[in-house]
Design an enzyme around this catalytic site. Structure first.
Site, PDB file in Angstrom:
ATOM      1  N   LEU A 100       0.850  -1.247  -0.019  1.00  0.00           N
ATOM      2  CA  LEU A 100       0.027   0.177  -0.039  1.00  0.00           C
ATOM      3  C   LEU A 100       0.899   1.143   0.254  1.00  0.00           C
ATOM      4  O   LEU A 100       1.962   1.116   0.730  1.00  0.00           O
ATOM      5  CB  LEU A 100      -0.753  -0.055   1.261  1.00  0.00           C
ATOM      6  N   ASP A 101       0.724   2.216  -0.791  1.00  0.00           N
ATOM      7  CA  ASP A 101       1.438   3.441  -0.731  1.00  0.00           C
ATOM      8  C   ASP A 101       1.533   3.967   0.680  1.00  0.00           C
ATOM      9  O   ASP A 101       0.771   3.848   1.461  1.00  0.00           O
ATOM     10  CB  ASP A 101       0.530   4.768  -1.635  1.00  0.00           C
ATOM     11  N   TYR A 102       2.461   5.028   0.972  1.00  0.00           N
ATOM     12  CA  TYR A 102       2.885   5.676   2.060  1.00  0.00           C
ATOM     13  C   TYR A 102       1.613   6.445   2.617  1.00  0.00           C
ATOM     14  O   TYR A 102       1.226   6.454   3.924  1.00  0.00           O
ATOM     15  CB  TYR A 102       3.892   6.524   1.688  1.00  0.00           C
ATOM     16  N   LYS A 188      -5.292   5.073  -7.847  1.00  0.00           N
ATOM     17  CA  LYS A 188      -5.141   6.374  -8.177  1.00  0.00           C
ATOM     18  C   LYS A 188      -4.707   6.619  -9.617  1.00  0.00           C
ATOM     19  O   LYS A 188      -5.594   7.840 -10.104  1.00  0.00           O
ATOM     20  CB  LYS A 188      -3.980   7.069  -7.414  1.00  0.00           C
TER      21      LYS A 188
END
Ligand code: URA
Length: 233
Positions: A100-102, A188
């Site tokens: 998962l992204d930051y 995104k």
């Protein structure tokens, strides 16, 4: 403590019944003493079969973390940022399954079962992943349908997805999006492809596993049914 027959079976000696037979035959020893049926062992015990040490059993851990924003999904970060490992107190080399992204929060599975991790992240076995996304502005119906059918990101069309609008006003749209693939920053980029910016992203489910009431930054061990489920997806 755990039953000796299960321990032996987990170490690959044989089925539990076969292990019971070995125990009954008197060829299994715990710390040099012949073991009896129904005996239990703990991690520090030395177990032998026919005087040969049984390979150290590597206990497998499977857990679900509610990853908060502001940490990276890696074991170590070159930039010294906080990692998901900083949130977990398990003495084993765990690896995140996927990433998962930051700035994304939500359900992350971690395990030291390399086979399972590889299987779950292999493109052929990708499971559905469901996210709650808040995007800026109104998501037009034609764009919602386009997202479901597939949009081009990084030159390749995305696989069919499910997009449900949960709440919408003139400033924001809150949707639930379920995707099957696990491409880099996929959600995104999908919204970017229809001109929308994701302001908030949270993964709420991986296959049948749901985040439920787990609080941000907390984790729990998966139960045997959940582990079994993951092994069969
Ligand atoms: N899609 C994204 O864009 N980011 C994530 O962290 C996960 C899926």
């Amino acid at each position: 403590m755990e039953r000796l027959n299960k321990y032996l079976a987990d170490c690959g000696v044989g089925s539990r019944r076969e292990c019971d037979r070995l125990i009954a035959d008197g060829v299994v020893k715990i710390n040099g003493k012949v073991a009896t049926l129904g005996a239990t062992v703990s991690e520090n015990d030395r177990v032998t079969v026919n005087d040969k040490r049984v390979g150290d059993k590597q206990k497998n851990y499977y857990l679900m973390l509610h990853k908060p924003k502001g940490c990276v999904t890696t074991v170590k970060d070159d930039l010294g940022r906080k990692t998901v490992m900083d949130l977990i107190d398990v003495k084993a080399r765990l690896y995140p399954v996927g990433r998962l992204d930051y700035d994304t929060e939500g359900l992350l599975i971690l395990t030291n079962d390399g086979d399972l991790a590889n299987r779950l992240t292999h493109p052929r076995n990708e499971v559905n992943k469901t996210y709650i996304a808040r995007i800026s502005g109104v998501l037009a119906e034609k764009d919602r349908i386009q997202l479901e059918k597939g949009v081009i990101i990084d030159g390749v069309k995305t696989a069919p997805a499910r997009v449900k609008i949960l709440k919408q006003d003139q400033h924001h749209t809150r949707c639930e999006i379920t995707i099957h693939e696990g491409r880099n920053r996929q959600v995104k980029k999908m919204f970017e492809a229809v001109g929308k910016e994701v302001e908030f992203l949270k993964r709420v489910a991986v296959g049948e596993l749901r985040l439920g009431g787990l609080k941000r930054g907390e984790y729990r061990f998966l139960n045997e049914y959940e582990i079994e489920y993951l092994k069969t997806v």
